[in-house]
Design an enzyme around this catalytic site. Sequence first.
Site, PDB file in Angstrom:
ATOM      1  N   CYS A 138       0.848  -1.187   0.000  1.00  0.00           N
ATOM      2  CA  CYS A 138       0.000   0.000   0.000  1.00  0.00           C
ATOM      3  C   CYS A 138       0.882   1.235   0.000  1.00  0.00           C
ATOM      4  O   CYS A 138       1.905   1.254   0.678  1.00  0.00           O
ATOM      5  CB  CYS A 138      -0.843  -0.073   1.273  1.00  0.00           C
ATOM      6  SG  CYS A 138      -1.463   1.489   1.814  1.00  0.00           S
ATOM      7  N   THR A 193      -0.659   4.424   0.298  1.00  0.00           N
ATOM      8  CA  THR A 193      -1.554   5.521   0.684  1.00  0.00           C
ATOM      9  C   THR A 193      -0.837   6.571   1.545  1.00  0.00           C
ATOM     10  O   THR A 193      -0.981   7.774   1.334  1.00  0.00           O
ATOM     11  CB  THR A 193      -2.774   4.954   1.444  1.00  0.00           C
ATOM     12  OG1 THR A 193      -3.539   4.192   0.524  1.00  0.00           O
ATOM     13  CG2 THR A 193      -3.653   6.054   2.019  1.00  0.00           C
TER      14      THR A 193
HETATM   15  P1  5GP Z   1      -0.753  -6.711   4.320  1.00  0.00           P
HETATM   16  O1  5GP Z   1      -1.234  -7.881   5.095  1.00  0.00           O
HETATM   17  O2  5GP Z   1      -0.185  -7.105   2.991  1.00  0.00           O
HETATM   18  O3  5GP Z   1       0.184  -5.823   5.087  1.00  0.00           O
HETATM   19  O4  5GP Z   1      -2.036  -5.791   4.038  1.00  0.00           O
HETATM   20  C1  5GP Z   1      -3.139  -6.276   3.330  1.00  0.00           C
HETATM   21  C2  5GP Z   1      -4.166  -5.167   3.184  1.00  0.00           C
HETATM   22  O5  5GP Z   1      -3.636  -4.059   2.447  1.00  0.00           O
HETATM   23  C3  5GP Z   1      -5.396  -5.534   2.405  1.00  0.00           C
HETATM   24  O6  5GP Z   1      -6.291  -6.347   3.117  1.00  0.00           O
HETATM   25  C4  5GP Z   1      -5.967  -4.166   2.071  1.00  0.00           C
HETATM   26  O7  5GP Z   1      -6.711  -3.619   3.130  1.00  0.00           O
HETATM   27  C5  5GP Z   1      -4.720  -3.313   1.889  1.00  0.00           C
HETATM   28  N1  5GP Z   1      -4.444  -3.072   0.475  1.00  0.00           N
HETATM   29  C6  5GP Z   1      -4.420  -3.970  -0.531  1.00  0.00           C
HETATM   30  N2  5GP Z   1      -4.108  -3.367  -1.702  1.00  0.00           N
HETATM   31  C7  5GP Z   1      -3.955  -2.060  -1.432  1.00  0.00           C
HETATM   32  C8  5GP Z   1      -3.651  -0.921  -2.235  1.00  0.00           C
HETATM   33  O8  5GP Z   1      -3.411  -0.991  -3.435  1.00  0.00           O
HETATM   34  N3  5GP Z   1      -3.623   0.276  -1.589  1.00  0.00           N
HETATM   35  C9  5GP Z   1      -3.867   0.388  -0.251  1.00  0.00           C
HETATM   36  N4  5GP Z   1      -3.851   1.595   0.289  1.00  0.00           N
HETATM   37  N5  5GP Z   1      -4.126  -0.675   0.536  1.00  0.00           N
HETATM   38  C10 5GP Z   1      -4.179  -1.883  -0.050  1.00  0.00           C
END
Ligand code: 5GP
Length: 346
Positions: free
Chosen positions: A185, A187
């Site tokens: 992400c 953001t």
């Molecule tokens: P991880 O477990 O990989 O740290 O986080 C997974 C979460 O990242 C997902 O469930 C979703 O909420 C968030 N996420 C997935 N794709 C994106 C993206 O392209 N942008 C953002 N801001 N968050 C994402």
Amino acid sequence: MHIDNDIKLDFKDVLIRPKRSTLTSRSQVDITREIKFRWSSELFKNIPIIAANMDTTGTFEMARVLGRHKMMTALHKHYSAQAYIDFFKSLEVKSDAFYSLGIGEAEFEQFKSVMAAAPGAIRYVCIDVANGYTEAFVSFVKKMRETFPDIVIMAGNVVTGDMTEELVLAGADIVKVGIGPGSVCTTRKMTGVGYPQLSAIIECADAAHGLGGRICADGGCTRPGDVAKAFGGGADFVMLGGMFAGHNESGGEVIEKDGKKMRAFYGMSSKAAMDKYSGGVAEYRAAEGKIVYIEDRGPVDQTCRDILGGVRSACTYVGARRLKELTMRTTFVRVTQQLNEVFGKS
Ligand code: 5GP
């Protein structure tokens, strides 16, 4: 302008303090949970860990394997209605997999048609938007609750208690918590918006539990210890993307680099995802996710065992016989160092 001077915490800022316990073995720990919901009469009886609804983790293949480990999968929303119907109809036991959707009218109509074609098969839905703070989102959650009074609705994402309460009151059984902590992400980089994930979990759990709601900690877990910290902070469910990525069941393009098999893993708001599903990044917006290639990790089975073993062991260290007791028995200590990396980072 206002500055909140309270210190807010991430997983990397704390460790869980061990406590005296009468448990003699990890095998005495039960990490399944029975969870009742504020709206749905469904009784959840599984391990509350969920693969993220990203198209490289929320796959049918992942759902089948995680189901065997008593965990859940939030299926990604880019499957066709027919693929969803076939999947849910093919299951011998009722599935705890989540059907995912955004808040568009077409997605609502598709969900209605899938529900009609496979009555009773879908019990969990995940209404997912990047920014859960809009009125349109709250209205959609209300509409879903009115149309499907007994389905378990998970909705997000938000990071503050006020909005958690609003979503629970609008009809969400589970509020999904996390803005910006995800492994792919961007953001925070693109917008400067976010909230340290552990504090978000603690504050949103407190708000939700006061109303009989539940929360799902979504994003930022990079190792089994983080999953234990999320539960320790009050999360009822924990959602994992990166930790389930890169496996045979994950899907995603496979390439070879320096003789190694690598799998693509990307954010659902990345250029890679938008090129694939929306014909590119629209003029008015920027991508808020990135693509990475991770070394192939083989079948997800071993990863499941590592995660479950880690959480079970955390329970043993604090004397929690059941996962439910972990929060009550957790004292976080703030730290300046997590790991000894003298021999590398793994
Ligand atoms: P991880 O477990 O990989 O740290 O986080 C997974 C979460 O990242 C997902 O469930 C979703 O909420 C968030 N996420 C997935 N794709 C994106 C993206 O392209 N942008 C953002 N801001 N968050 C994402």
